[in-house]
Design a protein around this motif. Sequence first.
Motif, PDB file in Angstrom:
ATOM      1  N   CYS A 170      -5.997 -38.895  -9.026  1.00  0.00           N
ATOM      2  CA  CYS A 170      -7.060 -37.911  -9.211  1.00  0.00           C
ATOM      3  C   CYS A 170      -7.731 -38.133 -10.572  1.00  0.00           C
ATOM      4  CB  CYS A 170      -6.483 -36.503  -9.134  1.00  0.00           C
ATOM      5  SG  CYS A 170      -5.336 -36.141 -10.476  1.00  0.00           S
ATOM      6  N   LEU A 216      -7.763 -36.529 -13.251  1.00  0.00           N
ATOM      7  CA  LEU A 216      -7.067 -36.203 -14.504  1.00  0.00           C
ATOM      8  C   LEU A 216      -6.735 -37.476 -15.291  1.00  0.00           C
ATOM      9  CD1 LEU A 216      -4.379 -33.498 -13.548  1.00  0.00           C
ATOM     10  CD2 LEU A 216      -6.703 -33.170 -14.392  1.00  0.00           C
ATOM     11  N   SER A 231      -0.616 -27.578 -12.797  1.00  0.00           N
ATOM     12  CA  SER A 231       0.769 -27.274 -12.407  1.00  0.00           C
ATOM     13  C   SER A 231       1.714 -28.295 -13.034  1.00  0.00           C
ATOM     14  CB  SER A 231       0.882 -27.359 -10.884  1.00  0.00           C
ATOM     15  OG  SER A 231       0.602 -28.700 -10.508  1.00  0.00           O
ATOM     16  N   THR A 271       3.152 -30.525 -11.439  1.00  0.00           N
ATOM     17  CA  THR A 271       2.821 -31.825 -10.829  1.00  0.00           C
ATOM     18  C   THR A 271       1.797 -32.550 -11.692  1.00  0.00           C
ATOM     19  OG1 THR A 271       3.096 -30.762  -8.701  1.00  0.00           O
ATOM     20  CG2 THR A 271       2.016 -32.911  -8.693  1.00  0.00           C
ATOM     21  N   CYS A 272       0.777 -31.797 -12.160  1.00  0.00           N
ATOM     22  CA  CYS A 272      -0.262 -32.418 -12.999  1.00  0.00           C
ATOM     23  C   CYS A 272       0.365 -32.935 -14.292  1.00  0.00           C
ATOM     24  CB  CYS A 272      -1.363 -31.413 -13.333  1.00  0.00           C
ATOM     25  SG  CYS A 272      -2.049 -30.549 -11.916  1.00  0.00           S
ATOM     26  N   LEU A 305       2.234 -36.085 -13.565  1.00  0.00           N
ATOM     27  CA  LEU A 305       1.322 -37.214 -13.356  1.00  0.00           C
ATOM     28  C   LEU A 305       0.870 -37.758 -14.708  1.00  0.00           C
ATOM     29  CD1 LEU A 305      -0.778 -38.917 -11.490  1.00  0.00           C
ATOM     30  CD2 LEU A 305      -2.387 -37.341 -12.512  1.00  0.00           C
ATOM     31  N   SER A 308      -7.894 -28.471 -12.212  1.00  0.00           N
ATOM     32  CA  SER A 308      -6.979 -29.235 -11.352  1.00  0.00           C
ATOM     33  C   SER A 308      -6.999 -28.598  -9.965  1.00  0.00           C
ATOM     34  CB  SER A 308      -5.566 -29.151 -11.933  1.00  0.00           C
ATOM     35  OG  SER A 308      -5.134 -27.806 -11.849  1.00  0.00           O
ATOM     36  N   CYS A 309      -6.234 -29.178  -9.050  1.00  0.00           N
ATOM     37  CA  CYS A 309      -6.159 -28.573  -7.705  1.00  0.00           C
ATOM     38  C   CYS A 309      -5.686 -27.116  -7.789  1.00  0.00           C
ATOM     39  CB  CYS A 309      -5.243 -29.366  -6.792  1.00  0.00           C
ATOM     40  SG  CYS A 309      -5.665 -31.097  -6.675  1.00  0.00           S
ATOM     41  N   PRO A 310      -4.572 -26.822  -8.507  1.00  0.00           N
ATOM     42  CA  PRO A 310      -4.115 -25.426  -8.528  1.00  0.00           C
ATOM     43  C   PRO A 310      -5.152 -24.473  -9.135  1.00  0.00           C
ATOM     44  CG  PRO A 310      -2.404 -26.873  -9.391  1.00  0.00           C
ATOM     45  CD  PRO A 310      -3.611 -27.719  -9.185  1.00  0.00           C
ATOM     46  N   GLY A 322     -10.948 -32.279 -12.964  1.00  0.00           N
ATOM     47  CA  GLY A 322     -10.268 -33.556 -12.712  1.00  0.00           C
ATOM     48  C   GLY A 322      -9.428 -33.433 -11.456  1.00  0.00           C
ATOM     49  N   SER A 323      -9.710 -32.387 -10.686  1.00  0.00           N
ATOM     50  CA  SER A 323      -8.898 -32.078  -9.508  1.00  0.00           C
ATOM     51  C   SER A 323      -8.948 -33.181  -8.455  1.00  0.00           C
ATOM     52  CB  SER A 323      -9.418 -30.769  -8.904  1.00  0.00           C
ATOM     53  OG  SER A 323      -9.340 -30.816  -7.508  1.00  0.00           O
ATOM     54  N   GLY A 324      -7.830 -33.387  -7.806  1.00  0.00           N
ATOM     55  CA  GLY A 324      -7.777 -34.364  -6.728  1.00  0.00           C
ATOM     56  C   GLY A 324      -8.600 -33.939  -5.514  1.00  0.00           C
TER      57      GLY A 324
HETATM   58 FE1  SF4 Z   1      -1.997 -33.585  -8.184  1.00  0.00          FE
HETATM   59 FE2  SF4 Z   1      -4.244 -32.187  -8.022  1.00  0.00          FE
HETATM   60 FE3  SF4 Z   1      -2.776 -32.054 -10.266  1.00  0.00          FE
HETATM   61 FE4  SF4 Z   1      -4.123 -34.288  -9.680  1.00  0.00          FE
HETATM   62  S1  SF4 Z   1      -4.997 -32.285 -10.118  1.00  0.00           S
HETATM   63  S2  SF4 Z   1      -1.981 -34.153 -10.353  1.00  0.00           S
HETATM   64  S3  SF4 Z   1      -3.979 -34.339  -7.426  1.00  0.00           S
HETATM   65  S4  SF4 Z   1      -2.165 -31.351  -8.208  1.00  0.00           S
END
Ligand code: SF4
Length: 445
Positions: free
Chosen positions: A38, A40, A60, A62-63, A66, A123-125, A155-157
């Motif tokens: 994504c 980010l 989150s 997860t971000c 990453l 981000s996605c969240p 920068g969201s996926g």
């Molecule tokens: Fe995953 Fe979305 Fe965060 Fe990128 S922005 S790391 S795709 S949750």
Amino acid sequence: MTSSAAHASLACPAPESDGAVPADIPVVREQGQREVFCGLTGIIWLHRKIQDAFFLIVGSRTCAHLMQSAAGVMIFAEPRFATAILEERDLAGLADANDELDREVARLLERRPDIKLLFLVGSCPSEVIKLDLSRAAERLSRVHAGRTRVLSYSGSGLDTTFTQGEDAALAALVPDMPTLPLQEGAAEGGADSATDLLVVGALADVVEDQLGRLFAALGVTRVHFLPPRKAGDLPPVGPGTVMLLAQPFLGDTARLLEARGARRLSAPFPLGEEGTTLWLKAAADAFGVPADRFDSVTEAPRARACAALARFRGELDGRRLFLFPDSQLEPVLARVLSRELGMVPVEVATPYLHRGLMGPELALLPPETRLVEGQDVDAQLDRCRAERPDLTVCGLGLANPLEAEGLTTKWAIELVFTPIQGYEQAGDLAELFARPLRRAGLLKV
Ligand code: SF4
């Protein structure tokens, strides 16, 4: 080596194309599952470029993971990016995420008074809970006025892939750029010494310095770079600006700069000897630099680039290349690798194909190249397995399984982190592709 001799060499072929875009280049469009980072990820090179900026991802765990794994082992005493983690309470709507964000930003800026520009990165969240970061940025800019400017981008996926993060970040800077008044002599459609040149796209400082010296030697002295190294040095833009994109993935930024009056010069991108020459030539022509001056300024660095490329030609010539879509650099890389190093691109896939920006590149690709826009990863993996290319350029997630199947791979992400633009980096660019083939050869032995 003279410039004409350089052109006669196969390693540095003559720029035969006049940059005209073939009327109808067939492009296969695919829609399906994608395997791309994504947006980010762009923070990893942008935070090194704008030295007094900070990127606060509102995301989150997860971000955060990453960013940590993509940034690898880079550890800074004073890091210039972080993640404000949205906890379950935020996601469930139980807490006011805006209040928490304001508190986090206040804490950060108190601790780090050196931050002059703060990007809130969506981000996605943050999108899922509909946290309006552009309003938050306006509010926080008012609160911290005179000290830190706060901007936002996504920068969201869900919205962006990989290099689109840079496009979104630079696009967020455009409204803040001061207006360049149209100066006398900077007539529309032409350019002269009264006109400014704006180079758009993050480049390593060393590359920027080299290009700046070449422009100065050509007599093009009013040159600005976006992004700047310091947040307070945003370049001016206006009807007196001509711009050259240094990266192919900046469609939104280019559109906004054009809306501010800048005129975009169409050229291949500055990778390899040929691309760098054509890119510089576009500026030289726009600024009325005489051909003999252009030749004398570029002759020596072109010869160095040709010599550096020639060292790798033996290893790469005739090798078949398959590019999965990642950085949007793929058509540019395929052009350098085919025209200057003799590789055979069997498939060149790219997440998005902006024909307006990519036209001069497409005109230089071998006509039999299979061009793909978008991705359906399973179908693409099947094609790759069927082709058994000598070298596959792909993301981290695909590289290991393909290596296990006996294919030789190159991680696309390295091509964005490594300085590869300009004459002096042409050899480094070639080596990035020669190295995995060399390694595979040694392993077979
Ligand atoms: Fe995953 Fe979305 Fe965060 Fe990128 S922005 S790391 S795709 S949750």
